[in-house]
Write a protein that holds these residues in place. Sequence first.
Motif, PDB file in Angstrom:
ATOM      1  N   ALA A   4      -4.460   2.596  -4.297  1.00 31.99           N
ATOM      2  CA  ALA A   4      -4.781   3.877  -5.446  1.00 31.99           C
ATOM      3  C   ALA A   4      -6.020   4.154  -5.255  1.00 31.99           C
ATOM      4  CB  ALA A   4      -3.700   2.863  -7.033  1.00 31.99           C
ATOM      5  N   GLU A   5      -6.797   3.427  -5.913  1.00 36.65           N
ATOM      6  CA  GLU A   5      -8.196   3.965  -5.700  1.00 36.65           C
ATOM      7  C   GLU A   5      -8.853   4.838  -4.155  1.00 36.65           C
ATOM      8  OE1 GLU A   5     -12.355   1.824  -6.943  1.00 36.65           O
ATOM      9  OE2 GLU A   5     -10.993   0.353  -5.918  1.00 36.65           O
TER      10      GLU A   5
ATOM     11  N   ASP B  46      -6.496   6.777  -3.104  1.00 38.37           N
ATOM     12  CA  ASP B  46      -6.780   7.798  -2.604  1.00 38.37           C
ATOM     13  C   ASP B  46      -6.919   8.448  -3.599  1.00 38.37           C
ATOM     14  OD1 ASP B  46      -4.684   7.032  -0.650  1.00 38.37           O
ATOM     15  OD2 ASP B  46      -2.893   6.550  -2.090  1.00 38.37           O
ATOM     16  N   TYR B  47      -6.892   7.906  -4.812  1.00 34.93           N
ATOM     17  CA  TYR B  47      -7.616   9.115  -6.408  1.00 34.93           C
ATOM     18  C   TYR B  47      -8.555   9.675  -6.095  1.00 34.93           C
ATOM     19  CZ  TYR B  47      -9.856   9.549 -10.552  1.00 34.93           C
ATOM     20  OH  TYR B  47     -10.690  10.441 -11.812  1.00 34.93           O
TER      21      TYR B  47
ATOM     22  N   SER C  14      -1.623   5.023  -9.742  1.00 35.28           N
ATOM     23  CA  SER C  14      -1.989   6.262  -9.234  1.00 35.28           C
ATOM     24  C   SER C  14      -1.400   7.093 -10.133  1.00 35.28           C
ATOM     25  CB  SER C  14      -1.048   6.647  -8.265  1.00 35.28           C
ATOM     26  OG  SER C  14      -1.248   5.626  -6.755  1.00 35.28           O
TER      27      SER C  14
ATOM     28  N   ARG D 108       0.707  -1.434  -0.030  1.00 37.80           N
ATOM     29  CA  ARG D 108       0.015   0.520   0.053  1.00 37.80           C
ATOM     30  C   ARG D 108       0.868   0.871   0.228  1.00 37.80           C
ATOM     31  NH1 ARG D 108      -2.488  -2.846   3.849  1.00 37.80           N
ATOM     32  NH2 ARG D 108      -1.958  -2.062   5.659  1.00 37.80           N
TER      33      ARG D 108
ATOM     34  N   ARG E 197       1.049  -0.228  -7.572  1.00 39.12           N
ATOM     35  CA  ARG E 197       0.632   0.533  -7.177  1.00 39.12           C
ATOM     36  C   ARG E 197       0.638   2.372  -7.918  1.00 39.12           C
ATOM     37  NH1 ARG E 197       1.303   4.733  -4.047  1.00 39.12           N
ATOM     38  NH2 ARG E 197       3.276   4.071  -3.411  1.00 39.12           N
ATOM     39  N   ALA E 198       2.298   2.552  -7.707  1.00 36.09           N
ATOM     40  CA  ALA E 198       2.412   3.791  -7.736  1.00 36.09           C
ATOM     41  C   ALA E 198       2.228   3.919  -9.400  1.00 36.09           C
ATOM     42  CB  ALA E 198       4.257   3.779  -7.579  1.00 36.09           C
TER      43      ALA E 198
END
Length: 184
Positions: free
Chosen positions: A153-154, A156-157, A108, A74, A104-105
């Motif tokens: 990532a979802e 955070d987005y 993102s 994460r 993940r990066a």
Amino acid sequence: MKINGSPAYVKMVKGLIDHQKKSFEGTLKPNNKFFKESSVELPPEIQQMRRLLEDKKKALEKLDVDQTAKKIARGEMITEDEREKLRATDPEKLRKAEEANEKRASVSRRLANAKTKTEVQSILAGEKSMALMIYDKGDQVLGELYLEAVGKAEIDYYQGKKSNSAAFRTDNVTKRAYLFDMRL
């Protein structure tokens, strides 16, 4: 020894430990405190308790290692001790967690560059289906870590979009107020 997990699980393990200590203390002979453990045959109940306790200890260690790997996937910060423990117990899982963090990066960045809502949804659906395919094909650890990474990532987005869209809304509201502020 610190025991992590749900409260019911921790209570059960602590109860097993207390019960084992009480049962073992009852087998000691007061006149002979320094006997060797191998010379005394322990009752089967105590042997079973010891096996259960060892199994629980291994399960807790595995849970701790899994949580550390998910933190890495994460993109969360971990201590050097946690990283070393993971490297010592399962270096392959550490490698997979770092690979999931890179994924993940990447996701993102792709989400940040997406122009439409459907593009965002297709990116997320594609990445989640890829993670599930990896999980189903046999590498369950990597698939699970990929799902953690894509989920983060979802989150955070969408959290970033909510804060940005709120700022845009307040700007638009103030501009509209000037448009309709006419004096008759």
